[in-house]
Design a protein around this motif. Structure first.
Motif, short mmCIF file in Angstrom:
data_model
loop_
_atom_site.label_atom_id
_atom_site.label_comp_id
_atom_site.label_asym_id
_atom_site.label_seq_id
_atom_site.Cartn_x
_atom_site.Cartn_y
_atom_site.Cartn_z
N GLU A 171 -2.33 15.99 17.53
CA GLU A 171 -2.55 14.55 17.76
C GLU A 171 -1.70 13.72 16.80
N LEU A 172 -1.55 14.23 15.58
CA LEU A 172 -0.74 13.50 14.59
C LEU A 172 0.72 13.45 15.06
N THR A 173 1.19 14.56 15.58
CA THR A 173 2.57 14.59 16.09
C THR A 173 2.71 13.62 17.27
N GLU A 174 1.73 13.66 18.18
CA GLU A 174 1.80 12.79 19.36
C GLU A 174 1.71 11.31 19.00
N ALA A 175 1.12 11.03 17.83
CA ALA A 175 0.96 9.62 17.42
C ALA A 175 2.24 9.08 16.78
N GLY A 176 3.30 9.89 16.70
CA GLY A 176 4.54 9.46 16.06
C GLY A 176 5.02 8.08 16.49
N PRO A 177 5.15 7.82 17.78
CA PRO A 177 5.67 6.51 18.21
C PRO A 177 4.80 5.34 17.76
N VAL A 178 3.47 5.51 17.83
CA VAL A 178 2.62 4.37 17.45
C VAL A 178 2.64 4.18 15.93
N LEU A 179 2.75 5.28 15.18
CA LEU A 179 2.87 5.15 13.72
C LEU A 179 4.14 4.39 13.37
N LYS A 180 5.20 4.69 14.09
CA LYS A 180 6.48 4.02 13.85
C LYS A 180 6.36 2.53 14.20
N ARG A 181 5.69 2.27 15.32
CA ARG A 181 5.54 0.88 15.76
C ARG A 181 4.80 0.05 14.72
N PHE A 182 3.82 0.66 14.04
CA PHE A 182 3.06 -0.06 13.01
C PHE A 182 3.70 0.05 11.63
N GLY A 183 4.84 0.72 11.53
CA GLY A 183 5.52 0.85 10.24
C GLY A 183 4.75 1.71 9.24
N VAL A 184 3.95 2.66 9.73
CA VAL A 184 3.14 3.50 8.84
C VAL A 184 4.00 4.56 8.17
N ARG A 185 3.83 4.68 6.84
CA ARG A 185 4.60 5.71 6.13
C ARG A 185 3.73 6.88 5.70
N THR A 186 2.41 6.65 5.56
CA THR A 186 1.52 7.74 5.15
C THR A 186 0.55 8.07 6.27
N ALA A 187 0.68 9.26 6.82
CA ALA A 187 -0.24 9.76 7.84
C ALA A 187 -0.31 11.27 7.64
N GLU A 188 -1.47 11.75 7.17
CA GLU A 188 -1.53 13.16 6.75
C GLU A 188 -2.88 13.78 7.05
N LEU A 189 -2.88 15.10 7.13
CA LEU A 189 -4.12 15.84 7.37
C LEU A 189 -4.76 16.22 6.04
N HIS A 190 -6.09 16.18 5.99
CA HIS A 190 -6.83 16.67 4.83
C HIS A 190 -8.01 17.49 5.32
N ARG A 191 -8.42 18.43 4.49
CA ARG A 191 -9.65 19.17 4.78
C ARG A 191 -10.67 18.85 3.70
N LEU A 192 -11.86 18.44 4.14
CA LEU A 192 -12.90 18.00 3.21
C LEU A 192 -14.09 18.96 3.27
N GLY A 193 -14.82 19.04 2.17
CA GLY A 193 -16.05 19.85 2.15
C GLY A 193 -15.78 21.33 2.04
N GLN A 194 -14.60 21.70 1.49
CA GLN A 194 -14.29 23.13 1.36
C GLN A 194 -15.33 23.77 0.45
N GLY A 195 -15.85 24.91 0.90
CA GLY A 195 -16.89 25.59 0.12
C GLY A 195 -18.28 25.03 0.34
N LYS A 196 -18.36 23.90 1.09
CA LYS A 196 -19.68 23.32 1.35
C LYS A 196 -20.04 23.43 2.83
N VAL A 197 -19.04 23.29 3.68
CA VAL A 197 -19.29 23.33 5.11
C VAL A 197 -18.22 24.20 5.78
#
Ligand code: SAM
Length: 223
Positions: A171-197
């Motif tokens: 989805e992040l790859t597919e969102a490339g054009p809209v990110l560009k349209r909004f001038g977004v420079r930071t768009a990244e994946l994170h994993r949260l709750g490691q070791g908890k969930v």
């Protein structure tokens, strides 16, 4: 129906002092939430792992005292969970369907939360009203559409935190054009709750430009 009282150890750690409130919410979801069709009957058996803990770990990524808008809260996920685990946040639950906003309003009252506002609206209708620090969303729309709804709700430098599943990277790859349209420079994946969930919660974090700028082709706001 599962027993919402069988609380996993991870929930005790994550919710801490707020655990009794989270338990009340789990009971309300398992009861009224199922009866009124806001969550499927099978979800009642896995409320903690798949819903409450999955959403609560999002708190790791939200700055202190932030004004947060949760787009498409449904039964309150993740917005209501965030409000329970982080009383410092001011949370607006944005949800267009009356049946759901009624449920949310009742839940806020039942849980005695004073840091939540429920608003019946579509995200794309209310952009003029907000300059939020953070927008959250889970299971609402594909990332490219979500970005188009979320960025106009954010202040410059604010962040969209979108809970996503296995297709997050695609989805992040597919969102490339809209990110560009909004001038977004930071768009990244994170994993949260490691070791908890298990599995950890995957989010896409999109930071709005620090200097306000409009998406090309968007209408100019009249003042
Ligand atoms: C599949 S549900 C997910 C609910 C919740 N976020 C969760 O994870 O359980 C999608 C929700 O998004 C809401 N929704 C759909 N379009 C929306 C829009 N344009 N603005 C705000 N909410 C929207 C729907 O009414 C519904 O409650």
């Amino acid at each position: 129906m599962g027993d919402p009282k069988s609380v996993p150890e991870a929930a005790r750690q994550i919710f801490g002092d707020a655990l009794p409130v989270a338990e009340r919410y789990a009971e309300f979801l398992a009861d009224a939430g199922v009866v009124r069709g806001l969550i499927g009957p099978r979800e009642a058996d896995r409320l903690w792992e798949r819903h409450l803990i999955n959403c609560a770990v999002l708190a790791e990524a939200v700055p202190r005292d932030a004004a947060v808008i949760d787009i498409g809260s449904g039964a309150g996920l993740p917005g209501l969970v965030l409000a329970i685990v982080r009383p410092d946040l001011s949370i607006t639950l944005l949800e267009p369907l009356l049946r759901r906003t009624t449920f949310l309003t009742e839940a806020v009252e039942l849980l005695g939360l004073d840091n939540v506002e429920v608003r019946r609206a579509r995200a794309e209708e209310v952009a003029r009203d907000y300059q939020a620090d953070v927008v959250t969303a889970r299971a609402v729309a594909p990332l490219d559409r979500l970005i188009g709804w979320a960025l106009p709700l954010l202040r410059p430098g604010g962040e969209l935190l979108a809970l996503k599943g296995e297709r997050a990277a695609q989805e992040l790859t597919e969102a490339g054009p809209v990110l560009k349209r909004f001038g977004v420079r930071t768009a990244e994946l994170h994993r949260l709750g490691q070791g908890k969930v298990e599995p950890p919660t995957t989010i896409v974090r999109v930071v709005a430009e620090r200097v306000p700028r409009r998406a090309k082709g968007s209408r100019k706001r009249s003042s």
